[in-house]
Design a protein around this motif. Structure first.
Motif, PDB file in Angstrom:
ATOM      1  N   LYS A   1       0.993  -1.268  -0.026  1.00 22.49           N
ATOM      2  CA  LYS A   1      -0.053   0.105   0.362  1.00 22.49           C
ATOM      3  C   LYS A   1       0.662   1.194  -0.332  1.00 22.49           C
ATOM      4  N   GLY A   2       2.363   1.400   0.541  1.00 20.91           N
ATOM      5  CA  GLY A   2       2.977   2.560   0.650  1.00 20.91           C
ATOM      6  C   GLY A   2       3.568   3.407   1.682  1.00 20.91           C
ATOM      7  N   SER A   3       2.939   2.109   2.502  1.00 19.67           N
ATOM      8  CA  SER A   3       2.282   2.632   3.902  1.00 19.67           C
ATOM      9  C   SER A   3       3.158   2.611   4.521  1.00 19.67           C
ATOM     10  N   MET A   4       4.445   2.003   4.390  1.00 24.46           N
ATOM     11  CA  MET A   4       5.896   1.619   4.467  1.00 24.46           C
ATOM     12  C   MET A   4       6.923   1.510   3.446  1.00 24.46           C
ATOM     13  N   LYS A   5       8.422   1.549   4.074  1.00 23.81           N
ATOM     14  CA  LYS A   5       9.026   1.681   2.684  1.00 23.81           C
ATOM     15  C   LYS A   5       9.335  -0.439   2.432  1.00 23.81           C
ATOM     16  N   LYS A   6       9.353  -0.497   1.377  1.00 22.14           N
ATOM     17  CA  LYS A   6       9.928  -2.143   1.349  1.00 22.14           C
ATOM     18  C   LYS A   6      10.899  -2.622   1.266  1.00 22.14           C
ATOM     19  N   ASP A   7      12.168  -1.896   1.314  1.00 22.52           N
ATOM     20  CA  ASP A   7      13.500  -1.724   2.374  1.00 22.52           C
ATOM     21  C   ASP A   7      13.295  -1.948   3.742  1.00 22.52           C
ATOM     22  N   ALA A   8      12.641  -1.573   4.059  1.00 18.20           N
ATOM     23  CA  ALA A   8      12.077  -2.073   6.026  1.00 18.20           C
ATOM     24  C   ALA A   8      12.124  -2.994   6.106  1.00 18.20           C
ATOM     25  N   ILE A   9      10.889  -3.828   5.298  1.00 18.14           N
ATOM     26  CA  ILE A   9      10.473  -4.984   4.988  1.00 18.14           C
ATOM     27  C   ILE A   9      10.907  -5.967   4.750  1.00 18.14           C
ATOM     28  N   ILE A  10      12.140  -5.354   3.784  1.00 15.00           N
ATOM     29  CA  ILE A  10      12.674  -7.100   2.865  1.00 15.00           C
ATOM     30  C   ILE A  10      13.662  -6.672   3.882  1.00 15.00           C
ATOM     31  N   SER A  11      14.643  -5.860   5.070  1.00 17.27           N
ATOM     32  CA  SER A  11      15.334  -6.314   5.959  1.00 17.27           C
ATOM     33  C   SER A  11      14.609  -6.698   7.176  1.00 17.27           C
ATOM     34  N   VAL A  12      12.974  -6.887   7.704  1.00 20.38           N
ATOM     35  CA  VAL A  12      12.703  -7.693   9.003  1.00 20.38           C
ATOM     36  C   VAL A  12      12.683  -9.071   8.147  1.00 20.38           C
ATOM     37  N   LEU A  13      12.283  -9.198   6.956  1.00 21.07           N
ATOM     38  CA  LEU A  13      11.556 -10.959   6.173  1.00 21.07           C
ATOM     39  C   LEU A  13      13.538 -12.019   5.977  1.00 21.07           C
ATOM     40  N   ASN A  14      14.267 -10.927   6.189  1.00 21.83           N
ATOM     41  CA  ASN A  14      15.213 -11.685   6.140  1.00 21.83           C
ATOM     42  C   ASN A  14      15.847 -11.841   6.868  1.00 21.83           C
ATOM     43  N   GLU A  15      16.075 -10.915   7.963  1.00 17.78           N
ATOM     44  CA  GLU A  15      16.163 -11.459  10.066  1.00 17.78           C
ATOM     45  C   GLU A  15      15.358 -12.188   9.947  1.00 17.78           C
ATOM     46  N   LEU A  16      14.142 -12.208   9.318  1.00 15.24           N
ATOM     47  CA  LEU A  16      12.571 -13.805   9.773  1.00 15.24           C
ATOM     48  C   LEU A  16      13.431 -14.913   9.393  1.00 15.24           C
ATOM     49  N   SER A  17      14.435 -15.188   8.645  1.00 16.45           N
ATOM     50  CA  SER A  17      14.343 -16.337   7.882  1.00 16.45           C
ATOM     51  C   SER A  17      15.499 -17.020   8.057  1.00 16.45           C
ATOM     52  N   ILE A  18      16.517 -15.729   9.132  1.00 18.62           N
ATOM     53  CA  ILE A  18      17.130 -16.411   9.711  1.00 18.62           C
ATOM     54  C   ILE A  18      17.142 -16.906  11.563  1.00 18.62           C
TER      55      ILE A  18
END
Length: 82
Positions: free
Chosen positions: A56-73
């Motif tokens: 929706k553009g409410s948050m930066k995609k880079d911020a979300i991708i960073s969190v998803l990367n950490e979750l994968s760890i």
């Protein structure tokens, strides 16, 4: 997901979200995706909410991708989200 996490995402919300996920993963004995009742687990609902905010553009995609990367760890099953 708590509104306070989103409002303070840069300062503390991101870390609070990751802590919440780590606690959930540590206490989870079954699937991270689907609960015993067939519904999505709380962690998956929160991840879905985050991804929706990025779309929706409410948050930066880079911020979300960073969190998803950490979750994968945190847990190998989270890799299927990427």
């Amino acid at each position: 997901m708590a509104d306070t996490m989103l409002k303070n995402w840069e300062k503390s919300g991101r870390n609070d979200f990751l802590k919440k996920c780590k606690l959930y993963v540590a206490s989870c004995s079954g699937s991270l995706v689907q609960g015993k009742d067939g519904e999505l687990t709380d962690i998956m609902k929160d991840v879905y909410d985050l991804m929706s905010l990025a779309v929706k553009g409410s948050m930066k995609k880079d911020a979300i991708i960073s969190v998803l990367n950490e979750l994968s760890i945190i847990h190998p099953d989270m890799n299927s989200l990427k």
